[in-house]
Design a protein around this motif. Structure first.
Motif, mmCIF file in Angstrom:
data_model
loop_
_atom_site.group_PDB
_atom_site.id
_atom_site.type_symbol
_atom_site.label_atom_id
_atom_site.label_comp_id
_atom_site.label_asym_id
_atom_site.label_seq_id
_atom_site.Cartn_x
_atom_site.Cartn_y
_atom_site.Cartn_z
ATOM 1 N N GLN A 1 -3.067 -20.843 -13.700
ATOM 2 C CA GLN A 1 -1.720 -19.657 -13.910
ATOM 3 C C GLN A 1 -2.229 -17.937 -14.691
ATOM 4 O OE1 GLN A 1 0.601 -20.440 -17.322
ATOM 5 N NE2 GLN A 1 2.276 -19.379 -16.646
ATOM 6 N N GLN B 1 4.280 -18.849 -12.275
ATOM 7 C CA GLN B 1 4.579 -20.088 -13.074
ATOM 8 C C GLN B 1 2.968 -20.575 -12.548
ATOM 9 O OE1 GLN B 1 7.710 -22.278 -11.062
ATOM 10 N NE2 GLN B 1 9.551 -21.327 -13.035
ATOM 11 N N ARG B 2 2.663 -21.518 -13.589
ATOM 12 C CA ARG B 2 1.214 -22.697 -13.466
ATOM 13 C C ARG B 2 1.755 -23.348 -12.735
ATOM 14 N NH1 ARG B 2 -0.092 -25.723 -18.641
ATOM 15 N NH2 ARG B 2 -0.527 -23.531 -19.556
ATOM 16 N N GLU B 3 0.810 -23.353 -11.246
ATOM 17 C CA GLU B 3 0.892 -23.846 -10.164
ATOM 18 C C GLU B 3 -0.685 -25.314 -10.255
ATOM 19 O OE1 GLU B 3 -0.332 -21.226 -7.066
ATOM 20 O OE2 GLU B 3 -1.813 -21.051 -7.577
#
Length: 121
Positions: free
Chosen positions: A39, A44-46
């Motif tokens: 992140q 957004q966290r990916e």
């Protein structure tokens, strides 16, 4: 009852390599799939990569051919070998594990605190 702790982050020059580790501990009955996410502030966290209990792997397109995920089931540890690092790989990397806690009837998802990887000259 179950914790995962990441290590191995740091500062590296473009083109360099780093190896992240994530160890699970606690009242662990079974460690299922594990993975790495990242992140960047404001985003957004990916997903970066995942690995199942039998070793099947999945990678984000952006890291295919450069990153390798692996696990040592005897040590309850997952690794992320990162080669040919790019500035755009800079992020906080989080470990994720799907676990069955001792005495539990279902699996739960556990996240680590994250480790910062900075790729810069």
């Amino acid at each position: 009852q179950v914790q995962v702790v990441e290590s191995g982050g740091g500062l590296v020059q473009p083109g360099g390599s780093l190896r992240l580790s994530c160890a699970a501990s606690g009242s662990l009955f079974r460690l299922n799939a594990m993975g790495w996410y990242r992140q960047v502030p404001g985003k957004q966290r990916e997903l970066v990569a995942t690995i199942t209990i039998d070793g099947s792997t999945n990678y984000a397109d952006s890291v295919k051919g450069r990153f390798t995920i692996s696990r040592d089931n005897a040590k309850n540890t997952v690794y992320l070998q990162m080669n040919s690092l790019k500035p755009e790989d800079t992020a906080v990397y989080y470990c994720n594990a799907d676990v069955r806690v001792v005495g539990a009837l279902w699996d739960v998802e556990v996240w680590g605190q994250g480790t910062l990887v900075t790729v810069s000259a």
